[in-house]
Motif scaffolding. Sequence first.
Motif, PDB file in Angstrom:
ATOM      1  N   GLY A 124       2.699   7.202 -17.636  1.00  0.00           N
ATOM      2  CA  GLY A 124       2.977   7.102 -16.208  1.00  0.00           C
ATOM      3  C   GLY A 124       1.703   7.418 -15.432  1.00  0.00           C
ATOM      4  N   ILE A 125       1.185   6.447 -14.729  1.00  0.00           N
ATOM      5  CA  ILE A 125       0.002   6.643 -13.887  1.00  0.00           C
ATOM      6  C   ILE A 125       0.497   6.983 -12.486  1.00  0.00           C
ATOM      7  CG2 ILE A 125      -2.064   5.553 -12.914  1.00  0.00           C
ATOM      8  CD1 ILE A 125      -2.059   3.716 -15.415  1.00  0.00           C
ATOM      9  N   VAL A 126       0.045   8.108 -11.968  1.00  0.00           N
ATOM     10  CA  VAL A 126       0.570   8.632 -10.711  1.00  0.00           C
ATOM     11  C   VAL A 126      -0.550   8.774  -9.685  1.00  0.00           C
ATOM     12  CG1 VAL A 126       1.691  10.609  -9.623  1.00  0.00           C
ATOM     13  CG2 VAL A 126       2.385   9.895 -11.917  1.00  0.00           C
ATOM     14  N   CYS A 127      -0.286   8.326  -8.474  1.00  0.00           N
ATOM     15  CA  CYS A 127      -1.211   8.541  -7.362  1.00  0.00           C
ATOM     16  C   CYS A 127      -0.433   8.425  -6.060  1.00  0.00           C
ATOM     17  CB  CYS A 127      -2.366   7.536  -7.385  1.00  0.00           C
ATOM     18  SG  CYS A 127      -1.871   5.827  -7.087  1.00  0.00           S
ATOM     19  N   SER A 128      -1.063   8.762  -4.972  1.00  0.00           N
ATOM     20  CA  SER A 128      -0.444   8.625  -3.651  1.00  0.00           C
ATOM     21  C   SER A 128      -1.242   7.643  -2.817  1.00  0.00           C
ATOM     22  CB  SER A 128      -0.380   9.977  -2.932  1.00  0.00           C
ATOM     23  OG  SER A 128       0.468  10.869  -3.620  1.00  0.00           O
ATOM     24  N   ILE A 129      -0.550   6.941  -1.928  1.00  0.00           N
ATOM     25  CA  ILE A 129      -1.205   5.965  -1.063  1.00  0.00           C
ATOM     26  C   ILE A 129      -0.838   6.216   0.395  1.00  0.00           C
ATOM     27  CG2 ILE A 129      -1.351   4.146  -2.812  1.00  0.00           C
ATOM     28  CD1 ILE A 129       1.148   2.869  -1.531  1.00  0.00           C
ATOM     29  N   GLU A 130      -1.744   5.807   1.248  1.00  0.00           N
ATOM     30  CA  GLU A 130      -1.494   5.762   2.682  1.00  0.00           C
ATOM     31  C   GLU A 130      -1.395   4.296   3.036  1.00  0.00           C
ATOM     32  OE1 GLU A 130      -3.226   9.089   5.576  1.00  0.00           O
ATOM     33  OE2 GLU A 130      -4.636   7.443   5.203  1.00  0.00           O
ATOM     34  N   HIS A 131      -0.461   3.923   3.922  1.00  0.00           N
ATOM     35  CA  HIS A 131      -0.296   2.507   4.195  1.00  0.00           C
ATOM     36  C   HIS A 131      -0.146   2.238   5.685  1.00  0.00           C
ATOM     37  CE1 HIS A 131       3.873   3.950   3.756  1.00  0.00           C
ATOM     38  NE2 HIS A 131       3.559   4.289   2.517  1.00  0.00           N
ATOM     39  N   GLU A 132      -0.424   0.998   6.045  1.00  0.00           N
ATOM     40  CA  GLU A 132      -0.470   0.593   7.443  1.00  0.00           C
ATOM     41  C   GLU A 132       0.895   0.631   8.112  1.00  0.00           C
ATOM     42  OE1 GLU A 132      -2.021  -3.356   9.989  1.00  0.00           O
ATOM     43  OE2 GLU A 132      -2.036  -3.347   7.780  1.00  0.00           O
ATOM     44  N   PHE A 133       1.925   0.143   7.419  1.00  0.00           N
ATOM     45  CA  PHE A 133       3.266   0.067   7.995  1.00  0.00           C
ATOM     46  C   PHE A 133       4.163   1.175   7.436  1.00  0.00           C
ATOM     47  CE2 PHE A 133       2.160  -4.670   7.663  1.00  0.00           C
ATOM     48  CZ  PHE A 133       1.467  -4.649   8.873  1.00  0.00           C
ATOM     49  N   GLY A 134       5.219   1.506   8.183  1.00  0.00           N
ATOM     50  CA  GLY A 134       6.156   2.527   7.746  1.00  0.00           C
ATOM     51  C   GLY A 134       7.021   2.076   6.579  1.00  0.00           C
ATOM     52  N   HIS A 135       7.463   3.029   5.767  1.00  0.00           N
ATOM     53  CA  HIS A 135       8.290   2.699   4.590  1.00  0.00           C
ATOM     54  C   HIS A 135       9.786   2.737   4.894  1.00  0.00           C
ATOM     55  CE1 HIS A 135       8.707   7.001   4.635  1.00  0.00           C
ATOM     56  NE2 HIS A 135       7.487   7.221   4.182  1.00  0.00           N
ATOM     57  N   CYS A 136      10.164   3.247   6.066  1.00  0.00           N
ATOM     58  CA  CYS A 136      11.568   3.307   6.504  1.00  0.00           C
ATOM     59  C   CYS A 136      12.459   4.117   5.559  1.00  0.00           C
ATOM     60  CB  CYS A 136      12.139   1.898   6.681  1.00  0.00           C
ATOM     61  SG  CYS A 136      11.248   0.887   7.877  1.00  0.00           S
ATOM     62  N   GLY A 137      11.854   5.025   4.793  1.00  0.00           N
ATOM     63  CA  GLY A 137      12.647   5.862   3.889  1.00  0.00           C
ATOM     64  C   GLY A 137      13.211   5.103   2.701  1.00  0.00           C
ATOM     65  N   ILE A 138      12.590   3.973   2.342  1.00  0.00           N
ATOM     66  CA  ILE A 138      13.092   3.135   1.243  1.00  0.00           C
ATOM     67  C   ILE A 138      12.278   3.384  -0.024  1.00  0.00           C
ATOM     68  CG2 ILE A 138      13.545   0.780   0.465  1.00  0.00           C
ATOM     69  CD1 ILE A 138      13.642  -0.035   3.443  1.00  0.00           C
ATOM     70  N   ALA A 139      12.957   3.662  -1.122  1.00  0.00           N
ATOM     71  CA  ALA A 139      12.328   3.787  -2.433  1.00  0.00           C
ATOM     72  C   ALA A 139      12.473   2.464  -3.168  1.00  0.00           C
ATOM     73  CB  ALA A 139      12.977   4.910  -3.231  1.00  0.00           C
ATOM     74  N   HIS A 140      11.383   1.971  -3.720  1.00  0.00           N
ATOM     75  CA  HIS A 140      11.379   0.696  -4.450  1.00  0.00           C
ATOM     76  C   HIS A 140      11.123   0.960  -5.925  1.00  0.00           C
ATOM     77  CE1 HIS A 140      11.033  -1.838  -0.745  1.00  0.00           C
ATOM     78  NE2 HIS A 140      10.482  -0.729  -0.283  1.00  0.00           N
ATOM     79  N   GLU A 141      11.896   0.324  -6.775  1.00  0.00           N
ATOM     80  CA  GLU A 141      11.627   0.357  -8.215  1.00  0.00           C
ATOM     81  C   GLU A 141      11.626  -1.074  -8.720  1.00  0.00           C
ATOM     82  OE1 GLU A 141      11.973   3.064 -12.006  1.00  0.00           O
ATOM     83  OE2 GLU A 141      13.667   3.223 -10.642  1.00  0.00           O
ATOM     84  N   ARG A 142      10.462  -1.488  -9.251  1.00  0.00           N
ATOM     85  CA  ARG A 142      10.309  -2.844  -9.762  1.00  0.00           C
ATOM     86  C   ARG A 142      10.119  -2.776 -11.259  1.00  0.00           C
ATOM     87  NH1 ARG A 142       5.613  -4.433  -5.389  1.00  0.00           N
ATOM     88  NH2 ARG A 142       6.932  -4.419  -3.524  1.00  0.00           N
ATOM     89  N   GLY A 198       5.438  10.730   6.618  1.00  0.00           N
ATOM     90  CA  GLY A 198       4.395   9.930   7.266  1.00  0.00           C
ATOM     91  C   GLY A 198       4.301   8.555   6.634  1.00  0.00           C
ATOM     92  N   ASN A 199       3.207   7.879   6.884  1.00  0.00           N
ATOM     93  CA  ASN A 199       2.969   6.566   6.279  1.00  0.00           C
ATOM     94  C   ASN A 199       2.296   6.747   4.921  1.00  0.00           C
ATOM     95  OD1 ASN A 199       4.068   5.386   8.528  1.00  0.00           O
ATOM     96  ND2 ASN A 199       2.398   3.950   8.855  1.00  0.00           N
ATOM     97  N   ARG A 200       3.008   7.444   4.040  1.00  0.00           N
ATOM     98  CA  ARG A 200       2.486   7.699   2.693  1.00  0.00           C
ATOM     99  C   ARG A 200       3.569   7.421   1.667  1.00  0.00           C
ATOM    100  NH1 ARG A 200       1.189  13.082   1.364  1.00  0.00           N
ATOM    101  NH2 ARG A 200       3.086  13.626   2.487  1.00  0.00           N
ATOM    102  N   SER A 201       3.135   7.069   0.471  1.00  0.00           N
ATOM    103  CA  SER A 201       4.073   6.878  -0.634  1.00  0.00           C
ATOM    104  C   SER A 201       3.442   7.386  -1.921  1.00  0.00           C
ATOM    105  CB  SER A 201       4.436   5.394  -0.801  1.00  0.00           C
ATOM    106  OG  SER A 201       5.195   4.923   0.288  1.00  0.00           O
ATOM    107  N   SER A 202       4.303   7.769  -2.849  1.00  0.00           N
ATOM    108  CA  SER A 202       3.874   8.159  -4.189  1.00  0.00           C
ATOM    109  C   SER A 202       4.142   6.995  -5.132  1.00  0.00           C
ATOM    110  CB  SER A 202       4.645   9.396  -4.654  1.00  0.00           C
ATOM    111  OG  SER A 202       4.350   9.701  -6.009  1.00  0.00           O
ATOM    112  N   LEU A 203       3.169   6.660  -5.965  1.00  0.00           N
ATOM    113  CA  LEU A 203       3.329   5.572  -6.931  1.00  0.00           C
ATOM    114  C   LEU A 203       3.492   6.145  -8.328  1.00  0.00           C
ATOM    115  CD1 LEU A 203       0.567   3.011  -5.851  1.00  0.00           C
ATOM    116  CD2 LEU A 203       2.909   3.242  -4.998  1.00  0.00           C
ATOM    117  N   VAL A 204       4.444   5.605  -9.064  1.00  0.00           N
ATOM    118  CA  VAL A 204       4.589   5.911 -10.491  1.00  0.00           C
ATOM    119  C   VAL A 204       4.513   4.568 -11.216  1.00  0.00           C
ATOM    120  CG1 VAL A 204       5.966   6.978 -12.293  1.00  0.00           C
ATOM    121  CG2 VAL A 204       6.062   7.884  -9.962  1.00  0.00           C
TER     122      VAL A 204
END
Length: 408
Positions: free
Chosen positions: A190-208, A222-228
Amino acid sequence: MAETTELTSDITIIGGGLAGLTAAIGLADHGFDVTVVDRAAQEALTDVSYDGRSSALAFASCQLFEAIGVWQYMEPYAQPILEIRVSDGPSLLHLHFDNETLGDGPLGHLVENRHTQIALFERMKELDNLTFLAPTKVADIKRDKASATVNLEDGRVITSKLLLGIDGRGSMVRAHAGIPTSKIDYKQHGIVCSIEHEFGHCGIAHERFLPSGPFAILPLTGNRSSLVWTEKSHLTETIMSLSDRAFQSEVQRRVGDFLGDVKIIGGRWAYPISLQYAHDYVAERLALLGDAAHGIHPISGQGLNLGLKDVAALIEVLVDARKVGLDIGSTQVLNRYAQWRTTDNASIYAITDIFNRLFSNDIEPLMLARDLGMAAVDKIVPLKNFFMSHARGTVGDLPKLLRGEKAL
């Protein structure tokens, strides 16, 4: 608190991480005298470079933290998960969960592990019956019918009625007890990092789901997300050695453009992924909790939540035993904890293992079957609600703390 050579407590805990310190606080909050031992200093456990992961805390887990007085310190750093969207690579078929369907709060919250650890230390300061010994190492453990004794390398000795091993997958407490484990190496990291992004995530978690494994985009404050990012192990070293620019370019490609421009913030970490479980959760004067008892694939985001269920169940068992005058370290009491948690945890082992094997490939017949299955679940309301309740941690025989109630 002045150091003494000999310490006595009701319960000694080896491991001061997230599950270990939660257990200590919960037990102390319910009137037990608790001593925690960890080899890492408090400053190290909360350092930004120590653990780059974030945890998706189920709704029930958040209720536990509220019940034991920790949530007030976590809430400013907690991002509500309002929706979960699950998709299979490029397929247009998907599964969508939203909190409004059940109508009683978010599906959970995303909190960076570092902030949870800091919150636990803040709450710990308020409890006079909780002693935290760190950094120090265990030199020896002795257990008999009457007590458990832990000898530390610095010469201190702790005697208690019960010893808890909450010291991770490589648990020395489990090894001391001679409890065997079974393990499946998924040959994934599992490669883990955090990102800052231009648009809001609206509290949505995505799993692809991708052939190499799931790729999760989890909303932070904020406009941040954690990537796994789950990847085949033999490719992990190459990916981790990419330049910052090349790594960010690859992350942007995988995330896509729905969040706008993406920027990596902080470091990057890689963790091996496996399924591991202890054959027994208890021994004489000893119980295992959290990763010391079980470690699962992060595909469902349930790893820490399982450990917190262990914590809530054990606290309730010990409180009930104390009410009727039973010895909290007795076999009779500990077996109740083991029986309560073994069945629930085993079902999660099986589900995560099957899902990982089903989705971590690009075999066309399987791809078609799983896509149709997700689409069907998305349309069958009772089944979909069950899965949502499962994500919220509200399915099964819940301990009182997971319902937001004291175990008293």
